[in-house]
Write an enzyme that holds these catalytic residues in place. Sequence first.
Site, PDB file in Angstrom:
ATOM      1  N   ARG A 180       0.822  -1.213   0.000  1.00 35.18           N
ATOM      2  CA  ARG A 180       0.000   0.000   0.000  1.00 35.18           C
ATOM      3  C   ARG A 180       0.855   1.261   0.000  1.00 35.18           C
ATOM      4  N   CYS A 237      -4.895 -18.715  15.644  1.00 35.76           N
ATOM      5  CA  CYS A 237      -5.635 -18.608  16.887  1.00 35.76           C
ATOM      6  C   CYS A 237      -6.956 -19.370  16.818  1.00 35.76           C
ATOM      7  N   PRO A 274      22.025  -4.045   8.515  1.00 35.73           N
ATOM      8  CA  PRO A 274      21.316  -3.051   7.706  1.00 35.73           C
ATOM      9  C   PRO A 274      20.457  -3.705   6.621  1.00 35.73           C
ATOM     10  N   ILE A 304      17.828  -5.362   7.030  1.00 37.97           N
ATOM     11  CA  ILE A 304      17.050  -6.507   7.498  1.00 37.97           C
ATOM     12  C   ILE A 304      16.204  -6.109   8.712  1.00 37.97           C
ATOM     13  N   TYR A 305      14.915  -6.292   8.566  1.00 41.76           N
ATOM     14  CA  TYR A 305      13.952  -6.004   9.624  1.00 41.76           C
ATOM     15  C   TYR A 305      13.441  -7.323  10.184  1.00 41.76           C
ATOM     16  N   TYR A 326     -22.859   3.234  30.626  1.00 43.17           N
ATOM     17  CA  TYR A 326     -23.674   2.508  31.589  1.00 43.17           C
ATOM     18  C   TYR A 326     -25.129   2.397  31.167  1.00 43.17           C
ATOM     19  N   LYS A 355     -21.386   3.063  38.921  1.00 43.14           N
ATOM     20  CA  LYS A 355     -19.954   3.108  39.248  1.00 43.14           C
ATOM     21  C   LYS A 355     -19.377   1.817  38.683  1.00 43.14           C
TER      22      LYS A 355
HETATM   23  C1  LIG Z   1     -36.305   4.659  33.314  1.00 41.94           C
HETATM   24  C2  LIG Z   1     -34.951   5.211  33.456  1.00 41.94           C
HETATM   25  C3  LIG Z   1     -33.875   4.532  32.914  1.00 41.94           C
HETATM   26  C4  LIG Z   1     -32.607   5.057  33.033  1.00 41.94           C
HETATM   27  N1  LIG Z   1     -31.556   4.350  32.502  1.00 41.94           N
HETATM   28  C5  LIG Z   1     -30.310   4.869  32.605  1.00 41.94           C
HETATM   29  C6  LIG Z   1     -29.213   4.182  32.083  1.00 41.94           C
HETATM   30  O1  LIG Z   1     -29.357   3.072  31.545  1.00 41.94           O
HETATM   31  N2  LIG Z   1     -27.974   4.729  32.190  1.00 41.94           N
HETATM   32  C7  LIG Z   1     -27.787   5.931  32.799  1.00 41.94           C
HETATM   33  O2  LIG Z   1     -26.651   6.388  32.900  1.00 41.94           O
HETATM   34  N3  LIG Z   1     -28.805   6.610  33.325  1.00 41.94           N
HETATM   35  C8  LIG Z   1     -30.051   6.112  33.235  1.00 41.94           C
HETATM   36  N4  LIG Z   1     -31.108   6.808  33.780  1.00 41.94           N
HETATM   37  C9  LIG Z   1     -30.836   8.123  34.367  1.00 41.94           C
HETATM   38  C10 LIG Z   1     -30.395   8.019  35.809  1.00 41.94           C
HETATM   39  O3  LIG Z   1     -31.315   7.281  36.514  1.00 41.94           O
HETATM   40  C11 LIG Z   1     -30.243   9.404  36.369  1.00 41.94           C
HETATM   41  O4  LIG Z   1     -29.259  10.092  35.644  1.00 41.94           O
HETATM   42  C12 LIG Z   1     -29.851   9.430  37.818  1.00 41.94           C
HETATM   43  O5  LIG Z   1     -30.758   8.713  38.589  1.00 41.94           O
HETATM   44  C13 LIG Z   1     -29.764  10.858  38.306  1.00 41.94           C
HETATM   45  O6  LIG Z   1     -29.482  10.871  39.630  1.00 41.94           O
HETATM   46  P1  LIG Z   1     -29.962  12.081  40.556  1.00 41.94           P
HETATM   47  O7  LIG Z   1     -29.574  11.679  41.934  1.00 41.94           O
HETATM   48  O8  LIG Z   1     -29.452  13.331  40.006  1.00 41.94           O
HETATM   49  O9  LIG Z   1     -31.520  12.113  40.397  1.00 41.94           O
HETATM   50  P2  LIG Z   1     -32.626  11.068  40.810  1.00 41.94           P
HETATM   51  O10 LIG Z   1     -32.097   9.692  40.682  1.00 41.94           O
HETATM   52  O11 LIG Z   1     -33.840  11.411  40.056  1.00 41.94           O
HETATM   53  O12 LIG Z   1     -32.858  11.361  42.323  1.00 41.94           O
HETATM   54  C14 LIG Z   1     -33.357  12.588  42.746  1.00 41.94           C
HETATM   55  C15 LIG Z   1     -34.260  12.350  43.912  1.00 41.94           C
HETATM   56  O13 LIG Z   1     -34.512  13.580  44.533  1.00 41.94           O
HETATM   57  C16 LIG Z   1     -35.839  13.545  45.020  1.00 41.94           C
HETATM   58  N5  LIG Z   1     -36.290  14.909  45.205  1.00 41.94           N
HETATM   59  C17 LIG Z   1     -36.445  15.850  44.250  1.00 41.94           C
HETATM   60  N6  LIG Z   1     -36.868  16.988  44.805  1.00 41.94           N
HETATM   61  C18 LIG Z   1     -36.986  16.772  46.119  1.00 41.94           C
HETATM   62  C19 LIG Z   1     -37.389  17.556  47.203  1.00 41.94           C
HETATM   63  N7  LIG Z   1     -37.752  18.809  47.031  1.00 41.94           N
HETATM   64  N8  LIG Z   1     -37.392  16.997  48.420  1.00 41.94           N
HETATM   65  C20 LIG Z   1     -37.036  15.695  48.617  1.00 41.94           C
HETATM   66  N9  LIG Z   1     -36.653  14.926  47.626  1.00 41.94           N
HETATM   67  C21 LIG Z   1     -36.625  15.447  46.387  1.00 41.94           C
HETATM   68  C22 LIG Z   1     -36.604  12.819  43.982  1.00 41.94           C
HETATM   69  O14 LIG Z   1     -37.783  12.243  44.519  1.00 41.94           O
HETATM   70  C23 LIG Z   1     -35.598  11.776  43.525  1.00 41.94           C
HETATM   71  O15 LIG Z   1     -35.806  10.525  44.139  1.00 41.94           O
HETATM   72  C24 LIG Z   1     -32.393   6.287  33.690  1.00 41.94           C
HETATM   73  C25 LIG Z   1     -33.469   6.968  34.234  1.00 41.94           C
HETATM   74  C26 LIG Z   1     -34.733   6.444  34.128  1.00 41.94           C
HETATM   75  C27 LIG Z   1     -35.868   7.183  34.713  1.00 41.94           C
HETATM   76  C1  LIG Z   2      -3.042 -22.653  18.548  1.00 45.92           C
HETATM   77  C2  LIG Z   2      -2.656 -21.222  18.660  1.00 45.92           C
HETATM   78  C3  LIG Z   2      -3.547 -20.320  19.229  1.00 45.92           C
HETATM   79  C4  LIG Z   2      -3.194 -18.990  19.353  1.00 45.92           C
HETATM   80  N1  LIG Z   2      -4.086 -18.137  19.903  1.00 45.92           N
HETATM   81  C5  LIG Z   2      -3.755 -16.826  20.038  1.00 45.92           C
HETATM   82  C6  LIG Z   2      -4.659 -15.917  20.591  1.00 45.92           C
HETATM   83  O1  LIG Z   2      -5.780 -16.276  20.950  1.00 45.92           O
HETATM   84  N2  LIG Z   2      -4.271 -14.617  20.717  1.00 45.92           N
HETATM   85  C7  LIG Z   2      -3.036 -14.203  20.311  1.00 45.92           C
HETATM   86  O2  LIG Z   2      -2.736 -13.010  20.438  1.00 45.92           O
HETATM   87  N3  LIG Z   2      -2.153 -15.045  19.768  1.00 45.92           N
HETATM   88  C8  LIG Z   2      -2.478 -16.346  19.628  1.00 45.92           C
HETATM   89  N4  LIG Z   2      -1.593 -17.207  19.072  1.00 45.92           N
HETATM   90  C9  LIG Z   2      -0.268 -16.704  18.713  1.00 45.92           C
HETATM   91  C10 LIG Z   2      -0.250 -16.062  17.334  1.00 45.92           C
HETATM   92  O3  LIG Z   2      -0.759 -16.941  16.416  1.00 45.92           O
HETATM   93  C11 LIG Z   2       1.171 -15.672  17.012  1.00 45.92           C
HETATM   94  O4  LIG Z   2       1.602 -14.714  17.951  1.00 45.92           O
HETATM   95  C12 LIG Z   2       1.304 -15.069  15.635  1.00 45.92           C
HETATM   96  O5  LIG Z   2       0.833 -15.930  14.667  1.00 45.92           O
HETATM   97  C13 LIG Z   2       2.768 -14.741  15.372  1.00 45.92           C
HETATM   98  O6  LIG Z   2       2.922 -14.267  14.094  1.00 45.92           O
HETATM   99  P1  LIG Z   2       4.284 -14.448  13.312  1.00 45.92           P
HETATM  100  O7  LIG Z   2       4.021 -13.924  11.954  1.00 45.92           O
HETATM  101  O8  LIG Z   2       5.384 -13.890  14.088  1.00 45.92           O
HETATM  102  O9  LIG Z   2       4.535 -16.034  13.274  1.00 45.92           O
HETATM  103  P2  LIG Z   2       3.693 -17.171  12.571  1.00 45.92           P
HETATM  104  O10 LIG Z   2       2.256 -16.842  12.563  1.00 45.92           O
HETATM  105  O11 LIG Z   2       4.102 -18.438  13.203  1.00 45.92           O
HETATM  106  O12 LIG Z   2       4.210 -17.154  11.095  1.00 45.92           O
HETATM  107  C14 LIG Z   2       5.544 -17.446  10.801  1.00 45.92           C
HETATM  108  C15 LIG Z   2       5.580 -18.187   9.491  1.00 45.92           C
HETATM  109  O13 LIG Z   2       6.916 -18.222   9.040  1.00 45.92           O
HETATM  110  C16 LIG Z   2       7.112 -19.438   8.393  1.00 45.92           C
HETATM  111  N5  LIG Z   2       8.562 -19.702   8.354  1.00 45.92           N
HETATM  112  C17 LIG Z   2       9.384 -19.879   9.401  1.00 45.92           C
HETATM  113  N6  LIG Z   2      10.626 -20.077   8.980  1.00 45.92           N
HETATM  114  C18 LIG Z   2      10.588 -20.027   7.636  1.00 45.92           C
HETATM  115  C19 LIG Z   2      11.571 -20.181   6.639  1.00 45.92           C
HETATM  116  N7  LIG Z   2      12.814 -20.400   6.947  1.00 45.92           N
HETATM  117  N8  LIG Z   2      11.176 -20.074   5.366  1.00 45.92           N
HETATM  118  C20 LIG Z   2       9.895 -19.825   5.035  1.00 45.92           C
HETATM  119  N9  LIG Z   2       8.931 -19.701   5.953  1.00 45.92           N
HETATM  120  C21 LIG Z   2       9.285 -19.778   7.238  1.00 45.92           C
HETATM  121  C22 LIG Z   2       6.369 -20.430   9.204  1.00 45.92           C
HETATM  122  O14 LIG Z   2       6.047 -21.568   8.450  1.00 45.92           O
HETATM  123  C23 LIG Z   2       5.157 -19.632   9.631  1.00 45.92           C
HETATM  124  O15 LIG Z   2       4.032 -19.893   8.826  1.00 45.92           O
HETATM  125  C24 LIG Z   2      -1.929 -18.546  18.915  1.00 45.92           C
HETATM  126  C25 LIG Z   2      -1.041 -19.447  18.339  1.00 45.92           C
HETATM  127  C26 LIG Z   2      -1.394 -20.763  18.199  1.00 45.92           C
HETATM  128  C27 LIG Z   2      -0.434 -21.694  17.587  1.00 45.92           C
END
Ligand SMILES: Cc1cc2nc3c(=O)[nH]c(=O)nc-3n(C[C@H](O)[C@H](O)[C@H](O)COP(=O)(O)OP(=O)(O)OC[C@H]3O[C@@H](n4cnc5c(N)ncnc54)[C@H](O)[C@@H]3O)c2cc1C
Ligand SMILES: Cc1cc2nc3c(=O)[nH]c(=O)nc-3n(C[C@H](O)[C@H](O)[C@H](O)COP(=O)(O)OP(=O)(O)OC[C@H]3O[C@@H](n4cnc5c(N)ncnc54)[C@H](O)[C@@H]3O)c2cc1C
Lengths: 554, 554
Positions: free
Chosen positions: B21, B42, B283, B285-286, B433, B441
């Site tokens: 490329r 892998c 030189p 060779i990488y 979240y 948290k």
């Molecule tokens: C259905 C739903 C789903 C949600 N899902 C997500 C989500 O997936 N991810 C996300 O990050 N956020 C979500 N949120 C938003 C999240 O709940 C709010 O951001 C968070 O609760 C805000 O916290 P807070 O303490 O500022 O307000 P609140 O949790 O509303 O608490 C404020 C409290 O103060 C009380 N209060 C108010 N005025 C007075 C008063 N004068 N005297 C006494 N008590 C009072 C209220 O009754 C209330 O209970 C969701 C909210 C809802 C409603």
């Molecule tokens: C079963 C298995 C599971 C793995 N799972 C993971 C995984 O989940 N996550 C992860 O990060 N890594 C994993 N790995 C490791 C990952 O595959 C290796 O880190 C990666 O392939 C290394 O790349 P490479 O090009 O350096 O070597 P290779 O992929 O081994 O390639 C080197 C090639 O050079 C050729 N070669 C060597 N000498 C010569 C020569 N003299 N002439 C011509 N050809 C030559 C070899 O035949 C080979 O094909 C796994 C490896 C194996 C074997």
Amino acid sequence: MKIVVVGGVAAGMSCAARARRLDESAEIVVFERANHVSFANCGLPYHIGEVIKDRSRLLLQTPQSLHESLAIDVRIATEVLAIRPDRKSVTVRDLDSGREYEEPYEQLALCPGASPITPPLPGVDHPDIHVLRRIGDMDVIKAAVDGRSASGRPPITHGVVIGAGYIGLEMAENLHERGVQVVVVEMADQIMPPLDRELTTTMESYIRAHGVELRLGTQAAAFSRSPGGWLRVELTNGEFVQTDLVLLAAGVRPSTELAVAAGIDLGPRGGIKVDAHMRTSVPGIYAAGDAIEVEHLVLPGTWLIPLAGPANRQGRVAAENMCGRDTVFDPVQGTSIVKVFDMVAGGTGANQRQLDAAGVPYERVQIHPSGHAGYYPGTAKMQLKVLFEPVTGKLLGAGIVGFDGVDKRLDVLATALRGGMTVHDLEGLELAYAPPFGSAKDPINMAGFVAANLLKKDLRLWYPSEYPGATDGARIIDVRGPQEYAIWHLPGAENVPLPTLREAQQDWDRSRPIRLYCAVGFRSYLAYRALVQRGFTDVRTLSGGMTTFRSYHD
Amino acid sequence: MKIVVVGGVAAGMSCAARARRLDESAEIVVFERANHVSFANCGLPYHIGEVIKDRSRLLLQTPQSLHESLAIDVRIATEVLAIRPDRKSVTVRDLDSGREYEEPYEQLALCPGASPITPPLPGVDHPDIHVLRRIGDMDVIKAAVDGRSASGRPPITHGVVIGAGYIGLEMAENLHERGVQVVVVEMADQIMPPLDRELTTTMESYIRAHGVELRLGTQAAAFSRSPGGWLRVELTNGEFVQTDLVLLAAGVRPSTELAVAAGIDLGPRGGIKVDAHMRTSVPGIYAAGDAIEVEHLVLPGTWLIPLAGPANRQGRVAAENMCGRDTVFDPVQGTSIVKVFDMVAGGTGANQRQLDAAGVPYERVQIHPSGHAGYYPGTAKMQLKVLFEPVTGKLLGAGIVGFDGVDKRLDVLATALRGGMTVHDLEGLELAYAPPFGSAKDPINMAGFVAANLLKKDLRLWYPSEYPGATDGARIIDVRGPQEYAIWHLPGAENVPLPTLREAQQDWDRSRPIRLYCAVGFRSYLAYRALVQRGFTDVRTLSGGMTTFRSYHD
Ligand SMILES: Cc1cc2nc3c(=O)[nH]c(=O)nc-3n(C[C@H](O)[C@H](O)[C@H](O)COP(=O)(O)OP(=O)(O)OC[C@H]3O[C@@H](n4cnc5c(N)ncnc54)[C@H](O)[C@@H]3O)c2cc1C
Ligand SMILES: Cc1cc2nc3c(=O)[nH]c(=O)nc-3n(C[C@H](O)[C@H](O)[C@H](O)COP(=O)(O)OP(=O)(O)OC[C@H]3O[C@@H](n4cnc5c(N)ncnc54)[C@H](O)[C@@H]3O)c2cc1C
Ligand SMILES: CC(C)(COP(=O)(O)OP(=O)(O)OC[C@H]1O[C@@H](n2cnc3c(N)ncnc32)[C@H](O)[C@@H]1OP(=O)(O)O)[C@@H](O)C(=O)NCCC(=O)NCCS
Ligand SMILES: CC(C)(COP(=O)(O)OP(=O)(O)OC[C@H]1O[C@@H](n2cnc3c(N)ncnc32)[C@H](O)[C@@H]1OP(=O)(O)O)[C@@H](O)C(=O)NCCC(=O)NCCS
């Protein structure tokens, strides 16, 4: 020291818990208006869907358990009516007894959260129109789905969800899984407004394929009782839907009434204004959670990011500062995710629309790698979009949609974004590889390669959004195989399969623009390299290939 | 330019592809001794296990496809016999015809990989003793399992795997899934030697519970044919095992014969020595891939990291430098992962043993968070260990074992480690979240909280490895509930459930050492905070609680 916390869920209870650990001698009182504290809002849709069967699993703590483990005085069913900064006290009402009293504080944490937006539409107060924020809301909706509602009605069969953000979509899925026929109505012309449009279209098809109806680009206009007993939802496009139940999931609004009444400053977006220490404009008063607005890691200005992670950590930071530590809450990046059926979509940082709106310059790549090694079963291609700074390559944001491994790549990108990393850093990341988990060149590395090539000008892209302009006067070359070409190709495209390209190009006009494409952008990249190094002067390859193109133009 | 590449798999073929490329006019020749190039090493265990049913899926490219897409001249069944740096040529043999010839190069990339270690034991040349590295090895083993071997034998019923690294364990699983009774023999007293011991014991139990036998802390001593026709494996502990087939999976050795003969320097660990540009001492060779040794991000010296990710990326870096770019390969961190049945284990950076051996000072925390929100089904607690610098909190390494979400947390930690992040950065990470994916948290945040508390001296830990010394003369307090205590507790421990602690401690001797523990370390942390702020001077809480303790001492 006497600490008072308003709101006993994510931000509030995290604040109280952390405060206790830092100050064993403090008196800590938490007021919560509802009947539950520390509950899992985020689990509410899943109990309705009976994915979470046991309701009590959503109630992570009780006043009793918090008293026992953390010696916190939690008062549920107690509403804070007013803050009196001059007297350093709050006025509260015990909702059961109606008793009102004043509770003094030395430090106050305002964590009242947000409330679902209820649009002021005709009929919106209909009893079958719901929001979902607390346990009580969930109970009512679940009773309707189960056929256990007070009215004695049978299980509902039809539901309308207004809003296709993550709560709306989670509810659509969960209602659907309970046998309810669901229509989702969304004002935008896409679901999941925090994501760029081309990332959402595949998910839209997937949701529709499951039998959930999506009505995009329209809004509810009015609600009424229709003669047959249905609840009738009129849409702004003139259509209407008959249903049993409506869920309003069109966003939330920060709860700021108490703050405003106490003279605490709000920010430009209507949330409580805080500094990085979570201090409000009034000394001794902190705020955290959905009620506040915060700085963004990428975008200018302050933002409302109503998410549980930031809320919990802001509460913790507020507690640290209340207890005399000096802790700063980093700007947010808005990392969010949603699962709908088996599909997953999420984003972190800024999306393209936001960058455009803010005038932040960016570059972007769109690739379609598999969640793990293609030869190991159980994977599918994801759509991965990365946005970055033009010169430095510093990450600005990312969006992903797909099936397996989406959450992982999102978290890696969120971490890299937080760390100020560049696309060059992504090239070199050493991520865990075994066939069930990834590829030797992980999707993240791939995104780094492609982005770095773009920055190094080893690759020039054209984008679906530039069609047809970008192809004007150009030769459009489809380098896929003839079968792929036969199924569908861009109008006017010539089919020059990659294996024949080096031969075929010999007599082409080198100065005529060439616009390449293939299925995802890999083969056309090889073609690009072959052509530019043969003296072609204006070559571009389609970012993300036909796959991105079709999701953009669908 | 004329580029010659030795070895046509991960490093070699990535190098050749990238070189094409970057330089469309180069002549690129790849020599590969085996009959396949670009295959998925892998995936080999999984085709034997028939998880990957279709053998051809492992063959990602052919000489033909590489010629067509990249105009690379790939010569399989062609062995490079010698390098002649003086003549800038290699001598090769066409293994089919036996023809030998010389092929000149301007730039040479040595990517010969590594070979499985075959210990020089009596009987090790027995025909039923195998290694697994190439397609041919896989075919022979699979034929034995299928009952298709040339000898006409029925499917084997018993197998011995020597070595409990990731290849050994993957093979144990895959043979087991094919109905073979498997015994794994491992010299170390644990499986997965790259992980610290306490992270491996749960997985050991899990593997045994599936019916795979593990013999740890012993080695094969000799192989022989027993009278009944079995292959008999004698172990150094005096035991023996009768089997049909043995797989040697006790590590690999870099293939350096060619390099040595050509006068190319090796490094202290016996791999080819390269600089950060992948240049050898000669030189032009990488070298790249399993054959080389490379610097480590955390540990001093150079290391052999025979993994596919680094091999692929090193090949790509070598190509860039061969083509006149100036690209550096970053030090490796050895991120690796294995799935065994439904369990997952992996690590990144240094482990505790390596840090000890290298004399690098460190701190550590061990926590047991759930893969996602506990109230959403399908999760389990993972064991998460993070190692970091004592003062700065900079990450040094991590190990994780569990079921869901292990690979994700590993990749986040690998990214954070690469980014030079600290445990304080982990506190603030904004990860995706929703209940199916994490917790508000996240486990990563939690690890950051606990580690940061340790550094800020808000928490003092004692470790399972310090038992019983650390409890000498101390009051051992078990703050779990009475039922938990009744099932099992540390000898001499008093049971003071957390809810009773604040009351109970009043008349305790504040100067007597107190060693706290609970199930995972959370409740004992709360107890710790309550006690130290009440004037107790020598309190420590057990890192990771009974869960880590038992996995360490099991
Ligand atoms: C259905 C739903 C789903 C949600 N899902 C997500 C989500 O997936 N991810 C996300 O990050 N956020 C979500 N949120 C938003 C999240 O709940 C709010 O951001 C968070 O609760 C805000 O916290 P807070 O303490 O500022 O307000 P609140 O949790 O509303 O608490 C404020 C409290 O103060 C009380 N209060 C108010 N005025 C007075 C008063 N004068 N005297 C006494 N008590 C009072 C209220 O009754 C209330 O209970 C969701 C909210 C809802 C409603
Ligand atoms: C079963 C298995 C599971 C793995 N799972 C993971 C995984 O989940 N996550 C992860 O990060 N890594 C994993 N790995 C490791 C990952 O595959 C290796 O880190 C990666 O392939 C290394 O790349 P490479 O090009 O350096 O070597 P290779 O992929 O081994 O390639 C080197 C090639 O050079 C050729 N070669 C060597 N000498 C010569 C020569 N003299 N002439 C011509 N050809 C030559 C070899 O035949 C080979 O094909 C796994 C490896 C194996 C074997
Ligand atoms: C339940 C709730 C009160 C828990 O708060 P918490 O007491 O801070 O406890 P968490 O479970 O979050 O654990 C975090 C604390 O435990 C410590 N910890 C966790 N595991 C530990 C271990 N193994 N060893 C030592 N300490 C540990 C952390 O350091 C942290 O303490 P710190 O803040 O003092 O540093 C609060 O998170 C809550 O109300 N959550 C539910 C509401 C919600 O978030 N809803 C929206 C999302 S669904
Ligand atoms: C098959 C093999 C030859 C592929 O190498 P490759 O041609 O570099 O192709 P990859 O699929 O790895 O893709 C990477 C290249 O495609 C580019 N690319 C990928 N997706 C792209 C897209 N959508 N648009 C543009 N370019 C894209 C990348 O930028 C990169 O090119 P670069 O190196 O010039 O920057 C080589 O990886 C191999 O032999 N692998 C199998 C052996 C192996 O790894 N075994 C051990 C693990 S099982």
